[in-house]
Scaffold this active site. Structure first.
Site, PDB file in Angstrom:
ATOM      1  N   ARG A  46       0.857  -1.198   0.000  1.00  0.00           N
ATOM      2  CA  ARG A  46       0.000   0.000   0.000  1.00  0.00           C
ATOM      3  C   ARG A  46       0.886   1.239   0.000  1.00  0.00           C
ATOM      4  NH1 ARG A  46      -1.385   1.766   4.623  1.00  0.00           N
ATOM      5  NH2 ARG A  46      -2.109  -0.219   5.462  1.00  0.00           N
ATOM      6  N   TYR A  98     -16.941  16.273 -14.987  1.00  0.00           N
ATOM      7  CA  TYR A  98     -17.342  14.862 -15.045  1.00  0.00           C
ATOM      8  C   TYR A  98     -18.421  14.572 -13.973  1.00  0.00           C
ATOM      9  CZ  TYR A  98     -16.954   9.797 -14.707  1.00  0.00           C
ATOM     10  OH  TYR A  98     -17.239   8.460 -14.669  1.00  0.00           O
ATOM     11  N   ASP A 170      -7.993  18.383 -14.274  1.00  0.00           N
ATOM     12  CA  ASP A 170      -8.316  17.039 -14.753  1.00  0.00           C
ATOM     13  C   ASP A 170      -7.923  17.007 -16.232  1.00  0.00           C
ATOM     14  OD1 ASP A 170      -9.537  14.782 -15.873  1.00  0.00           O
ATOM     15  OD2 ASP A 170     -11.228  14.831 -14.478  1.00  0.00           O
ATOM     16  N   LYS A 195      -9.097   5.943 -19.314  1.00  0.00           N
ATOM     17  CA  LYS A 195      -9.441   6.449 -20.634  1.00  0.00           C
ATOM     18  C   LYS A 195      -8.208   6.358 -21.556  1.00  0.00           C
ATOM     19  CE  LYS A 195     -13.163   7.168 -18.273  1.00  0.00           C
ATOM     20  NZ  LYS A 195     -13.517   8.416 -17.645  1.00  0.00           N
TER      21      LYS A 195
HETATM   22  C1  LIG Z   1     -13.991   8.838 -16.350  1.00  0.00           C
HETATM   23  C2  LIG Z   1     -13.582  10.153 -15.828  1.00  0.00           C
HETATM   24  C3  LIG Z   1     -13.327  10.354 -14.469  1.00  0.00           C
HETATM   25  C4  LIG Z   1     -13.501   9.257 -13.444  1.00  0.00           C
HETATM   26  O1  LIG Z   1     -12.582   8.241 -13.634  1.00  0.00           O
HETATM   27  P1  LIG Z   1     -12.840   6.680 -13.296  1.00  0.00           P
HETATM   28  O2  LIG Z   1     -11.587   6.035 -13.724  1.00  0.00           O
HETATM   29  O3  LIG Z   1     -14.052   6.246 -14.058  1.00  0.00           O
HETATM   30  O4  LIG Z   1     -13.079   6.601 -11.815  1.00  0.00           O
HETATM   31  C5  LIG Z   1     -12.902  11.612 -14.079  1.00  0.00           C
HETATM   32  N1  LIG Z   1     -12.740  12.613 -14.955  1.00  0.00           N
HETATM   33  C6  LIG Z   1     -13.015  12.465 -16.268  1.00  0.00           C
HETATM   34  C7  LIG Z   1     -12.821  13.615 -17.194  1.00  0.00           C
HETATM   35  C8  LIG Z   1     -13.437  11.241 -16.748  1.00  0.00           C
HETATM   36  O5  LIG Z   1     -13.705  11.094 -18.054  1.00  0.00           O
END
Ligand SMILES: *Cc1c(COP(=O)(O)O)cnc(C)c1O
Length: 378
Positions: A46, A98, A170, A195
């Site tokens: 961890r 998001y 982000d 993604k």
């Molecule tokens: C999918 C997404 C998230 C969340 O991520 P997860 O891996 O699904 O928890 C946060 N920000 C954006 C822009 C996203 O597309």
């Protein structure tokens, strides 16, 4: 080192113990100590794991920060970043952030006293006006999801610096291949690595990069304390994905340009949202701060019925949540990714029932265009 080289040679290259050219999957939870407290850098997975560390070093290099951190999902990464704040602190966020980010801020972190205000951060005046005495950070998503709004990272960071606030970005949609927010003044960059970074729809993960030793120490403390870490196998999958991030982003970019041209010229498409379009309100900022416009496009077909007709008649665009993978995906934000946002608020934002969002993959673009044409005209 140029970006494409950094994708291959950044971070920790190879395994010093065996000469293996890639970091192996250290599927291990604990490590032998020679004496109490005497060990070779790792004591418990961890706290630190060699495979995860190799990924963390790689994303740190790609984003140009001081330290990287890998989490079990994008939401775990976002939540961990928010754990840097205290009860009574306030964060200003992008309004069409998001859906999961909106949810965690307004349904979970609010219960712990972390307050949030959502504004159109692409409008710097609105952004500045939302700052309160207890504001500690500006949280920007750019481009946004699903309307592809663009916030000027450099200008937003300047506002934040004047007020002694952190700037958090982000960077999921652009990836460090196209956009490096730290180089433009941001303090913390985060990703849903599920993604583009993973890129193959086979792993759920989140990444954080910070730009100071103090933030690195605080972030590691939160990561180790709250424990939402990424496992070694998934860390390895992300490193594998990152090797082709440049190739994938370039291929997606090319396909997307052609698809946007097609959508723009189609009579059944009422509006196309894409930062690469010259009539996009922040096209110039997108051009200035990112090397590419990305593979996310939204378009309005006018009604839920027509949206359903498109969905029922496409075969290469898979109806699915998520984005950023080699295969093209399509979704209806109002009923899928943004369903957790109340209907009135969706309407305010322009996330209509006829809005479709596509994530353009790297298939042959002629097939993709023919597929959308079929869907629209069926
Ligand atoms: C999918 C997404 C998230 C969340 O991520 P997860 O891996 O699904 O928890 C946060 N920000 C954006 C822009 C996203 O597309």
């Amino acid at each position: 080192m140029h970006k494409k080289t950094k994708l291959i040679h950044g971070g920790i290259v190879g395994d010093p113990h065996t000469g293996a050219v890639n970091t192996p999957i250290y599927q291990v939870s604990t490590y032998k100590q020679e004496k109490v407290g005497v060990f070779k850098g790792y004591e418990y997975s961890r706290t630190g794991n060699p495979t995860r560390y190799a990924l963390e070093e790689l994303i740190k290099d790609l984003e140009g920060g001081k330290a990287g951190f890998a989490f079990g999902s994008g939401m775990a990464a976002i939540t961990a970043v928010m754990m840097l704040f205290n009860s009574g602190d306030h964060v200003v966020l992008t309004d069409d952030v998001y859906g999961g980010t909106y949810r965690v801020m307004t349904k979970v972190l609010n219960r712990l006293g972390i307050e949030s205000t959502f504004v159109d951060t692409s409008n710097l005046k609105e952004l500045e006006a939302a700052i309160q005495d207890n504001t500690k950070a500006i949280y920007i998503e750019t481009p946004t999801n699903p309307l592809l709004k663009i916030t000027d990272i450099q200008q937003a960071s300047l506002i934040a610096k004047r007020r002694n606030l952190l700037t958090i970005v982000d960077n999921t949609f652009s990836t460090p291949y196209w956009q490096t927010p730290i180089s433009q003044g941001a303090d913390i960059v985060l990703h849903s690595a599920t993604k583009y970074i993973g890129g193959h729809s086979d792993v759920v993960a989140g990444l954080v990069v910070v730009n100071s030793d103090k933030l690195a120490e605080d972030m590691h403390f939160v990561q180790n304390s709250t424990g939402g870490v990424l496992g070694p196998q998934d860390s390895w999958l992300l490193m594998r994905g990152i090797k082709t991030l440049g190739l994938r982003m370039e291929a997606t970019e090319k396909n997307t340009r052609r698809i946007v041209e097609f959508l723009e010229s189609h009579p059944f498409v009422q509006k196309v949202y894409y930062p690469g379009l010259e009539d996009h309100p922040n096209h110039d900022i997108a051009k200035k701060q990112a090397g590419g416009f990305g593979g996310m496009v939204s378009f309005d077909v006018g009604s839920e019925e027509r949206a359903d007709q498109v969905l029922a008649n496409v075969k290469y665009f898979t109806l699915a949540e998520s984005l950023g993978a080699v295969e093209s995906l399509i979704s209806v934000p109002a009923r899928m990714t943004h369903a957790s946002i109340p209907a009135e608020r969706r309407a305010e934002l322009g996330i209509t029932d006829g809005l479709l969002r596509i994530s353009v993959g790297i298939e042959d673009v002629e097939d993709l265009i023919a597929d959308l044409k079929n869907g629209l005209e069926a």
